[in-house]
Scaffold this motif. Sequence first.
Motif, mmCIF file in Angstrom:
data_model
loop_
_atom_site.group_PDB
_atom_site.id
_atom_site.type_symbol
_atom_site.label_atom_id
_atom_site.label_comp_id
_atom_site.label_asym_id
_atom_site.label_seq_id
_atom_site.Cartn_x
_atom_site.Cartn_y
_atom_site.Cartn_z
ATOM 1 N N VAL A 119 -9.498 -2.208 -6.376
ATOM 2 C CA VAL A 119 -9.154 -1.496 -7.603
ATOM 3 C C VAL A 119 -10.322 -0.644 -8.082
ATOM 4 O O VAL A 119 -10.134 0.493 -8.535
ATOM 5 N N ARG A 120 -11.543 -1.168 -7.967
ATOM 6 C CA ARG A 120 -12.718 -0.360 -8.314
ATOM 7 C C ARG A 120 -12.767 0.924 -7.478
ATOM 8 O O ARG A 120 -12.972 2.023 -8.009
ATOM 9 N N ALA A 121 -12.608 0.768 -6.179
ATOM 10 C CA ALA A 121 -12.669 1.931 -5.300
ATOM 11 C C ALA A 121 -11.553 2.915 -5.625
ATOM 12 O O ALA A 121 -11.780 4.125 -5.723
ATOM 13 N N ALA A 122 -10.345 2.414 -5.803
ATOM 14 C CA ALA A 122 -9.198 3.285 -6.005
ATOM 15 C C ALA A 122 -9.290 4.064 -7.309
ATOM 16 O O ALA A 122 -9.002 5.265 -7.344
ATOM 17 N N GLY A 179 -2.363 -2.714 -2.322
ATOM 18 C CA GLY A 179 -1.606 -1.686 -3.012
ATOM 19 C C GLY A 179 -2.462 -0.632 -3.675
ATOM 20 O O GLY A 179 -2.178 0.572 -3.562
ATOM 21 N N ALA A 180 -3.514 -1.049 -4.364
ATOM 22 C CA ALA A 180 -4.363 -0.086 -5.073
ATOM 23 C C ALA A 180 -4.902 0.982 -4.140
ATOM 24 O O ALA A 180 -5.080 2.142 -4.535
ATOM 25 N N GLN A 198 0.827 -1.202 0.000
ATOM 26 C CA GLN A 198 0.000 0.000 0.000
ATOM 27 C C GLN A 198 0.863 1.254 0.000
ATOM 28 O O GLN A 198 0.597 2.208 -0.754
ATOM 29 N N GLU A 199 1.900 1.269 0.793
ATOM 30 C CA GLU A 199 2.767 2.446 0.853
ATOM 31 C C GLU A 199 3.558 2.621 -0.444
ATOM 32 O O GLU A 199 3.729 3.750 -0.919
ATOM 33 N N ARG A 237 -2.055 10.394 -12.825
ATOM 34 C CA ARG A 237 -1.027 9.361 -12.983
ATOM 35 C C ARG A 237 -1.490 8.060 -12.342
ATOM 36 O O ARG A 237 -1.382 6.978 -12.929
ATOM 37 N N HIS A 238 -2.015 8.166 -11.110
ATOM 38 C CA HIS A 238 -2.522 6.972 -10.437
ATOM 39 C C HIS A 238 -3.682 6.350 -11.225
ATOM 40 O O HIS A 238 -3.763 5.129 -11.364
ATOM 41 N N ALA A 239 -4.603 7.184 -11.711
ATOM 42 C CA ALA A 239 -5.751 6.660 -12.449
ATOM 43 C C ALA A 239 -5.302 5.928 -13.707
ATOM 44 O O ALA A 239 -5.829 4.860 -14.041
#
Length: 385
Positions: free
Chosen positions: A324-327, A249-250, A80-81, A351-353
């Motif tokens: 992953v859906r939430a993120a 991670g997501a 996650q980090e 970038r994350h998206a």
Amino acid sequence: MTTDLLDLESLLTDEERAVRARVRALVDREIRPHIADWFERAVFPRELVPALAAEGLLGMHLTGYGCAGRSAVEYGIAMQELEAGDSGIRTFVSVQGSLAMTAIAKHGSEEQRQTWLPRMAAGEAIGCFALTEPDAGSDPAAMRTVARRDGHDWVLDGAKRWIGLASIADLAVVWAQTDEGVRGFLVETSSPGFTATPIEPKLSMRASIQCDIALDGVRVPESMRLPDAHGLRAPFECLGEARFGIAWGALGAGRDALEGALAYAGAREVFGRPLAGMQLTQARLAEMVLALQQAQLLALHLGRRKDAGLLRPHEISMGKLASVRAAIDVCREARALLGGNGVTLEHSAMRHAANLESVRTYEGTDEVHTLVIGQALTGLSAFRG
């Protein structure tokens, strides 16, 4: 300003918090100052590997052979980090540890474990995991790569695609069809007939490496076959480890995007007041934190079950799908709150998206995980009509 409105912090042990603090400090020190540049130039920072190894992150869930032997929850926290920094960096650790090293640890011989795992844990050797093919992504049983016996050796022919790290790897875990079913082989990437070509250009995972692999008469000795890998169950066990890491991670990517949007909304003034004081802004932020914290509770529950030896494959699918859906939804909303500024690399949300578009596809698409859950509910497989 905290985004942990449910005080999930209180559910962690002191050691788990310590792991989080160490990896978060590494990300702040080694990744955040450079990630926009790496992403823009589409380079993976190989110079980061020694720092990841020194922190015990390579194969950290494995015990012995120079590996850290950390718990499932500690591993999830670390992923996650790392992904709060960038999905591409977390992917490196996942491919190295959850896929390549896990394949050797679970299915290799003692000689193979002694030869490769200490070097891989130290970052001295890089591994990749070659399962997916150009025409066999979600259906690995349809793989066309073959391995045939030739005396004391095996000869491999075929093609693999979207193989992380392959062009910088020293060792490839290659899965191939044989007369006795699917088997796994350790292939040194310097072997004649092995070619790895980075897939470029990409709009996602730009600070990471994914490759096409060509196998043209690659000769592998019997001693490099994974002796305990029989059928697709073997690579699926490795994929389960990686998917578990993604479920954690997501959420790091989502949290980073949320924190960036929250800080921006507090500082940005519109119509004479902070953007964060607008009702529609608060509604958006509330939905974002709600989605992330619900998914975080699920990830933590899965981690506790994994540490207790109770975790089942469909539970991992639920975690990967939900996280992953939430993120990705949170990252998209965060980008919207940032307005036009959100399309720049000064901010992390877009970038994350973009990265999460890849994360939702690899290690099982949304559709695959949906059908895994459906099978667990009904007892009926819907994968083949």
